[in-house]
Design a protein around this motif. Structure first.
Motif, PDB file in Angstrom:
ATOM      1  N   ARG A 115       9.742   5.702  12.169  1.00  0.00           N
ATOM      2  CA  ARG A 115      11.164   5.997  11.928  1.00  0.00           C
ATOM      3  C   ARG A 115      11.980   4.939  12.667  1.00  0.00           C
ATOM      4  O   ARG A 115      11.780   4.756  13.880  1.00  0.00           O
ATOM      5  CB  ARG A 115      11.485   7.399  12.464  1.00  0.00           C
ATOM      6  N   ASN A 137      14.397  17.088  14.242  1.00  0.00           N
ATOM      7  CA  ASN A 137      13.557  17.030  15.438  1.00  0.00           C
ATOM      8  C   ASN A 137      12.161  17.593  15.165  1.00  0.00           C
ATOM      9  O   ASN A 137      11.962  18.400  14.264  1.00  0.00           O
ATOM     10  CB  ASN A 137      14.224  17.789  16.592  1.00  0.00           C
ATOM     11  N   LEU A 138      11.228  17.128  15.952  1.00  0.00           N
ATOM     12  CA  LEU A 138       9.815  17.401  15.693  1.00  0.00           C
ATOM     13  C   LEU A 138       9.453  18.893  15.704  1.00  0.00           C
ATOM     14  O   LEU A 138       8.852  19.399  14.753  1.00  0.00           O
ATOM     15  CB  LEU A 138       8.960  16.652  16.732  1.00  0.00           C
ATOM     16  N   PHE A 143       5.791  10.128  12.173  1.00  0.00           N
ATOM     17  CA  PHE A 143       6.398   8.799  12.024  1.00  0.00           C
ATOM     18  C   PHE A 143       5.639   7.730  12.812  1.00  0.00           C
ATOM     19  O   PHE A 143       6.040   7.362  13.905  1.00  0.00           O
ATOM     20  CB  PHE A 143       7.866   8.837  12.453  1.00  0.00           C
ATOM     21  N   CYS A 179       4.017   8.415  19.083  1.00  0.00           N
ATOM     22  CA  CYS A 179       5.005   8.284  20.173  1.00  0.00           C
ATOM     23  C   CYS A 179       4.840   9.383  21.221  1.00  0.00           C
ATOM     24  O   CYS A 179       4.430  10.505  20.910  1.00  0.00           O
ATOM     25  CB  CYS A 179       6.419   8.423  19.623  1.00  0.00           C
ATOM     26  N   ARG A 230       6.724  11.718  24.168  1.00  0.00           N
ATOM     27  CA  ARG A 230       7.979  12.269  24.690  1.00  0.00           C
ATOM     28  C   ARG A 230       7.664  13.318  25.744  1.00  0.00           C
ATOM     29  O   ARG A 230       6.541  13.817  25.827  1.00  0.00           O
ATOM     30  CB  ARG A 230       8.791  12.954  23.569  1.00  0.00           C
ATOM     31  N   ASP A 245      13.095   4.708  16.704  1.00  0.00           N
ATOM     32  CA  ASP A 245      12.266   5.463  17.642  1.00  0.00           C
ATOM     33  C   ASP A 245      11.692   4.541  18.711  1.00  0.00           C
ATOM     34  O   ASP A 245      11.288   3.415  18.420  1.00  0.00           O
ATOM     35  CB  ASP A 245      11.097   6.147  16.907  1.00  0.00           C
ATOM     36  N   SER A 278       5.864  14.921   8.287  1.00  0.00           N
ATOM     37  CA  SER A 278       5.574  13.483   8.333  1.00  0.00           C
ATOM     38  C   SER A 278       5.516  13.057   9.787  1.00  0.00           C
ATOM     39  O   SER A 278       6.473  13.279  10.533  1.00  0.00           O
ATOM     40  CB  SER A 278       6.680  12.695   7.643  1.00  0.00           C
ATOM     41  N   ASN A 287      13.221  16.037  25.982  1.00  0.00           N
ATOM     42  CA  ASN A 287      13.239  16.705  24.668  1.00  0.00           C
ATOM     43  C   ASN A 287      13.178  18.232  24.808  1.00  0.00           C
ATOM     44  O   ASN A 287      12.104  18.791  25.021  1.00  0.00           O
ATOM     45  CB  ASN A 287      12.068  16.205  23.824  1.00  0.00           C
TER      46      ASN A 287
HETATM   47  C1  UD1 Z   1      16.059  12.521  19.138  1.00  0.00           C
HETATM   48  C2  UD1 Z   1      17.060  11.421  19.172  1.00  0.00           C
HETATM   49  C3  UD1 Z   1      17.661  11.377  20.546  1.00  0.00           C
HETATM   50  C4  UD1 Z   1      18.324  12.701  20.848  1.00  0.00           C
HETATM   51  C5  UD1 Z   1      17.338  13.827  20.668  1.00  0.00           C
HETATM   52  C6  UD1 Z   1      18.106  15.123  20.718  1.00  0.00           C
HETATM   53  C7  UD1 Z   1      16.353   9.758  17.515  1.00  0.00           C
HETATM   54  C8  UD1 Z   1      15.782   8.396  17.321  1.00  0.00           C
HETATM   55  N1  UD1 Z   1      16.450  10.165  18.801  1.00  0.00           N
HETATM   56  O1  UD1 Z   1      15.057  12.226  20.119  1.00  0.00           O
HETATM   57  O2  UD1 Z   1      18.608  10.339  20.651  1.00  0.00           O
HETATM   58  O3  UD1 Z   1      18.802  12.705  22.172  1.00  0.00           O
HETATM   59  O4  UD1 Z   1      16.684  13.735  19.412  1.00  0.00           O
HETATM   60  O5  UD1 Z   1      17.371  16.188  20.281  1.00  0.00           O
HETATM   61  O6  UD1 Z   1      16.690  10.437  16.580  1.00  0.00           O
HETATM   62  N2  UD1 Z   1       8.752  12.961  14.772  1.00  0.00           N
HETATM   63  C9  UD1 Z   1       7.864  12.951  13.708  1.00  0.00           C
HETATM   64  N3  UD1 Z   1       8.193  13.642  12.569  1.00  0.00           N
HETATM   65  C10 UD1 Z   1       9.349  14.329  12.443  1.00  0.00           C
HETATM   66  C11 UD1 Z   1      10.265  14.339  13.523  1.00  0.00           C
HETATM   67  C12 UD1 Z   1       9.932  13.634  14.666  1.00  0.00           C
HETATM   68  O7  UD1 Z   1       6.799  12.331  13.784  1.00  0.00           O
HETATM   69  O8  UD1 Z   1       9.596  14.907  11.378  1.00  0.00           O
HETATM   70  C13 UD1 Z   1       8.409  12.258  16.000  1.00  0.00           C
HETATM   71  C14 UD1 Z   1       9.376  11.140  16.361  1.00  0.00           C
HETATM   72  O9  UD1 Z   1       8.949   9.922  15.821  1.00  0.00           O
HETATM   73  C15 UD1 Z   1       9.280  11.160  17.901  1.00  0.00           C
HETATM   74  C16 UD1 Z   1       8.964  12.612  18.246  1.00  0.00           C
HETATM   75  O10 UD1 Z   1       8.460  13.183  17.045  1.00  0.00           O
HETATM   76  O11 UD1 Z   1       8.203  10.382  18.312  1.00  0.00           O
HETATM   77  C17 UD1 Z   1      10.166  13.385  18.714  1.00  0.00           C
HETATM   78  O12 UD1 Z   1      11.208  13.231  17.759  1.00  0.00           O
HETATM   79  P1  UD1 Z   1      12.566  14.052  17.853  1.00  0.00           P
HETATM   80  O13 UD1 Z   1      12.276  15.495  18.024  1.00  0.00           O
HETATM   81  O14 UD1 Z   1      13.428  13.645  16.708  1.00  0.00           O
HETATM   82  O15 UD1 Z   1      13.193  13.574  19.230  1.00  0.00           O
HETATM   83  P2  UD1 Z   1      13.559  12.093  19.723  1.00  0.00           P
HETATM   84  O16 UD1 Z   1      13.424  11.101  18.667  1.00  0.00           O
HETATM   85  O17 UD1 Z   1      12.781  11.856  20.973  1.00  0.00           O
END
Ligand code: UD1
Length: 338
Positions: free
Chosen positions: A296, A200-201, A219, A230, A232, A299, A217, A180
């Protein structure tokens, strides 16, 4: 030596352009500005004191790709970032994703096939592993069925490159599977610029911190992890950018082992969503407004890299901590909104 960086004004592309210029490469950026801004060129110049060559066009236009390679016959390597990357959008618009991520990849490889020797670096993703059975994830972990068209383009993209390398011995390639990527350049001149509501987070956290979003939020907190959220592997984008230079050098110096290789790029350390929030709170000195909501869909519980291969074979290691990355992301957010 001239290096083409496609998607060179994007988040990872721009940071890689900086590191390439720092190492003395001549950089040519191609971007269609679909998810980036022309101002990024100024940012790269401000950091490196050199303005890369920039050509604005859409790589889906095959003829323009051909003319580009005719004009720049002396390109020694290609780092291919140009692609669409929103998982949700890819479910809605699969053909756009196959055209952008696969069609364009084929055009690039067709051009590279014409050259006497070609070096190609591909942006892949840890998404190819799905929910891996073992942590940390090594490069030999099985590729699991893709959850989305976006994920599928990374898997199929890798296969297309592998087959091309098998058929054309003058083509050497490395696929880099990112975990990530987060953070921004410490200069505050370039960083992530998500359009609309971030998916993305980390950008969601910093936008909430600055007041652009009301609440983050989280997730799900019922995952089988220590705090229920989760896990990462968050890697600083500057570390990630440097890995591209290491991979390119490996190909240029003919140090590769076979003409197609794969590397994980992560820190090796897993962090939970709550740990990321706490890191933000530490470096920003402010509390973050968040609430726990449902999971979500799609995930996975956890993903973090085994970095041994990249550390030993590429001679590269992520240096920055999560706090470093969060601090740079926060500084960038403040600059962008000021
Ligand atoms: C996501 C994609 C992945 C992609 C990567 C590229 C999904 C399911 N996966 O990875 O395929 O290669 O982005 O950047 O979309 N979270 C929250 N609240 C939020 C946003 C995220 O709690 O508003 C959590 C998610 O549940 C996860 C973590 O934060 O556990 C990271 O999320 P995110 O940044 O979207 O990355 P990935 O899901 O790992």
């Amino acid at each position: 030596m001239k290096i083409l960086v496609t998607g060179g004004l994007g988040f990872i592309g721009s940071h890689t352009a900086v590191e390439l210029q720092n190492e003395g490469f001549e950089v040519v950026l191609v971007d269609n500005l679909s998810n980036s801004s022309i101002d990024v060129l100024d940012g790269i110049e401000a950091i490196t004191h050199k303005r890369p060559i920039f050509e604005e066009f859409d790589l889906r236009e095959k003829q323009k790709v051909e003319s580009f390679f005719q004009k720049h016959g002396d390109i020694a390597g290609v780092i291919h970032f140009a692609a669409s990357k929103a998982v949700g959008e890819s479910v809605e618009k699969p053909l756009l994703y196959y055209e952008n991520n696969i069609g364009v990849l084929v055009y690039m490889l067709q051009e590279l096939k014409k050259k006497q020797s070609a070096n190609f670096i591909f942006s892949s993703s840890c998404t190819v592993y799905g929910q891996a059975d073992q942590m940390p994830i090594t490069e030999t972990a099985p590729v699991k069925p893709a959850e989305s068209p976006y994920g599928n383009t990374k898997q199929v993209g890798e296969e297309i490159i592998k087959d091309s390398c098998k058929a054309n011995s003058q083509l050497k390639a490395i696929a880099l599977r990112y975990f990530n990527p987060v953070g921004a350049h410490p200069s505050g001149k370039i960083g992530e610029l998500p359009i609309g509501v971030p998916q993305n987070l980390v950008p969601f956290i910093t936008q909430t911190g600055i007041g652009l979003r009301e609440q983050l939020s989280v997730f799900g907190d019922d995952y089988p992890t220590e705090d229920g959220t989760c896990i990462r592997d968050y890697i600083h984008v500057v570390d990630l950018a440097k890995a591209h230079v290491a991979a390119l050098q490996r190909l240029l110096k003919n140090k590769n082992d076979g003409n197609y290789e794969v590397f994980n790029l992560g820190t090796g350390k897993g962090s939970s969503v709550l740990e990321v929030i706490h890191s933000f709170e530490r470096v920003s000195g402010q509390k973050l407004n968040y609430k726990i909501v449902d999971r979500r869909p799609g995930d996975i519980t956890q993903a973090y890299a085994d970095t041994k291969k990249a550390n030993e074979v590429l001679g590269w290691k992520a240096e920055s901590t999560l706090d470093d990355a969060m601090k740079s992301a926060w500084e960038w957010e403040k600059i962008v909104r000021s």
